[in-house]
Enzyme design. Structure first.
Site, PDB file in Angstrom:
ATOM      1  N   HIS A   1       2.895   3.382   6.305  1.00 20.96           N
ATOM      2  CA  HIS A   1       2.245   2.745   7.456  1.00 20.96           C
ATOM      3  C   HIS A   1       3.276   1.928   8.196  1.00 20.96           C
ATOM      4  O   HIS A   1       4.218   1.400   7.597  1.00 20.96           O
ATOM      5  CB  HIS A   1       1.087   1.841   7.011  1.00 20.96           C
TER       6      HIS A   1
ATOM      7  N   VAL B   1       0.859  -1.187   0.000  1.00 16.49           N
ATOM      8  CA  VAL B   1       0.000   0.000   0.000  1.00 16.49           C
ATOM      9  C   VAL B   1       0.895   1.236   0.000  1.00 16.49           C
ATOM     10  O   VAL B   1       1.695   1.422   0.921  1.00 16.49           O
ATOM     11  CB  VAL B   1      -0.942   0.006   1.222  1.00 16.49           C
TER      12      VAL B   1
HETATM   13  P1  DGP Z   1       2.538  -3.698   3.398  1.00 14.87           P
HETATM   14  O1  DGP Z   1       2.897  -4.984   2.735  1.00 14.87           O
HETATM   15  O2  DGP Z   1       3.566  -3.293   4.421  1.00 14.87           O
HETATM   16  O3  DGP Z   1       2.214  -2.598   2.412  1.00 14.87           O
HETATM   17  O4  DGP Z   1       1.226  -3.976   4.250  1.00 14.87           O
HETATM   18  C1  DGP Z   1      -0.056  -3.630   3.858  1.00 14.87           C
HETATM   19  C2  DGP Z   1      -0.999  -4.191   4.877  1.00 14.87           C
HETATM   20  O5  DGP Z   1      -2.258  -3.555   4.705  1.00 14.87           O
HETATM   21  C3  DGP Z   1      -1.240  -5.684   4.795  1.00 14.87           C
HETATM   22  O6  DGP Z   1      -0.816  -6.294   6.018  1.00 14.87           O
HETATM   23  C4  DGP Z   1      -2.743  -5.841   4.607  1.00 14.87           C
HETATM   24  C5  DGP Z   1      -3.275  -4.486   4.992  1.00 14.87           C
HETATM   25  N1  DGP Z   1      -4.445  -4.049   4.244  1.00 14.87           N
HETATM   26  C6  DGP Z   1      -4.567  -4.010   2.895  1.00 14.87           C
HETATM   27  N2  DGP Z   1      -5.773  -3.534   2.570  1.00 14.87           N
HETATM   28  C7  DGP Z   1      -6.410  -3.246   3.731  1.00 14.87           C
HETATM   29  C8  DGP Z   1      -7.702  -2.722   4.034  1.00 14.87           C
HETATM   30  O7  DGP Z   1      -8.511  -2.389   3.173  1.00 14.87           O
HETATM   31  N3  DGP Z   1      -8.000  -2.581   5.358  1.00 14.87           N
HETATM   32  C9  DGP Z   1      -7.117  -2.912   6.336  1.00 14.87           C
HETATM   33  N4  DGP Z   1      -7.504  -2.734   7.607  1.00 14.87           N
HETATM   34  N5  DGP Z   1      -5.898  -3.418   6.086  1.00 14.87           N
HETATM   35  C10 DGP Z   1      -5.563  -3.589   4.791  1.00 14.87           C
END
Ligand code: DGP
Length: 124
Positions: free
Chosen positions: A105, A101
């Site tokens: 974060h 993403v």
């Molecule tokens: P990264 O690989 O570090 O970019 O982690 C992205 C994280 O975001 C992954 O652990 C799943 C989480 N994620 C993706 N889409 C969503 C969403 O729509 N809602 C939430 N709460 N988490 C999400």
């Protein structure tokens, strides 16, 4: 580094267009449960500002925004009772780290013994 995509998933969560299980919010930070938890506690902590990655955040964010994020992570971990047993705090940054993403974060993981940081030895 590229340009910030205002339609990434976390930007849409920040705008209230998509739901999240919110844990914490202040002027600079939003924290919510990860949708695919990798531990009993898996919280995402994000700045409200439009930053792509840790690289971007570290370069452009104000001292106030940076302090707010670190203070929020520590306070959330404490509130969840993770300070004593311990927890992991990490940020995937860019392609090699599999950042999915493109809104900065950090992951806060805990609630069980997490094992070594990476499953393979250095250099593999
Ligand atoms: P990264 O690989 O570090 O970019 O982690 C992205 C994280 O975001 C992954 O652990 C799943 C989480 N994620 C993706 N889409 C969503 C969403 O729509 N809602 C939430 N709460 N988490 C999400």
């Amino acid at each position: 580094m590229g340009t910030y995509d205002p339609n990434n998933i976390f930007a849409r969560i920040l705008r209230g267009e998509l739901p999240c299980r919110k844990l914490f919010e202040d002027d600079h930070v939003l924290a919510f449960h990860d949708i695919h938890p990798q531990a009993p506690v898996h919280v995402l902590v994000i700045p409200k500002g439009a930053y792509i990655s840790l690289d971007d955040f570290g370069a452009r964010a104000s001292d106030i925004e940076i302090a707010a994020l670190f203070r929020a992570v520590a306070a959330i971990a404490r509130d969840l009772g993770l300070d004593a047993p311990g927890y992991r705090f990490m940020a995937n940054t860019g392609a090699d780290a599999h950042q999915e993403v493109p809104h900065f974060h950090v992951h806060l993981l805990g609630g069980r013994k997490l094992g070594p940081m990476l499953s393979r030895k250095a250099g593999e």
